[in-house]
Design an enzyme around this catalytic site. Sequence first.
Site, short mmCIF file in Angstrom:
data_model
loop_
_atom_site.label_atom_id
_atom_site.label_comp_id
_atom_site.label_asym_id
_atom_site.label_seq_id
_atom_site.Cartn_x
_atom_site.Cartn_y
_atom_site.Cartn_z
CG MET A 1 -2.02 1.14 1.26
SD MET A 1 -3.04 1.26 2.58
CE MET A 1 -3.44 -0.45 2.93
N PRO A 2 1.38 1.72 -1.10
CG PRO A 2 2.30 1.75 -3.18
CD PRO A 2 1.21 1.05 -2.26
CG PHE A 3 0.67 6.07 2.23
CD1 PHE A 3 -0.55 6.61 2.74
CD2 PHE A 3 0.58 4.50 2.76
CE1 PHE A 3 -1.57 6.14 3.39
CE2 PHE A 3 -0.54 3.95 3.42
CZ PHE A 3 -1.49 4.76 3.75
CG HIS A 40 -3.30 5.50 0.19
ND1 HIS A 40 -4.92 5.66 0.62
CD2 HIS A 40 -3.12 4.16 0.45
CE1 HIS A 40 -5.44 4.59 0.95
NE2 HIS A 40 -4.41 3.57 0.97
#
EC number: 5.3.2.-
Length: 59
Positions: A1-3, A40
């Site tokens: 889940m990259p931010f 995100h």
Amino acid sequence: MPFVHVELIEGRTEEQLTNMVKDITEAVSKNAGAPKENIHVIVNELKKDRYAQGGEWKK
């Protein structure tokens, strides 16, 4: 889940910000192999009078 965190000086249009977020999402998905729905992007806009460089306020 990259931010992905992006900090910019204020002044861009909603259209410019939307296009930037879409492009960032596409690039991260392509290069990190992450599904777009898991990426995100957080955009922080800095006020023009709250930015300094080299110890001097930028205006």
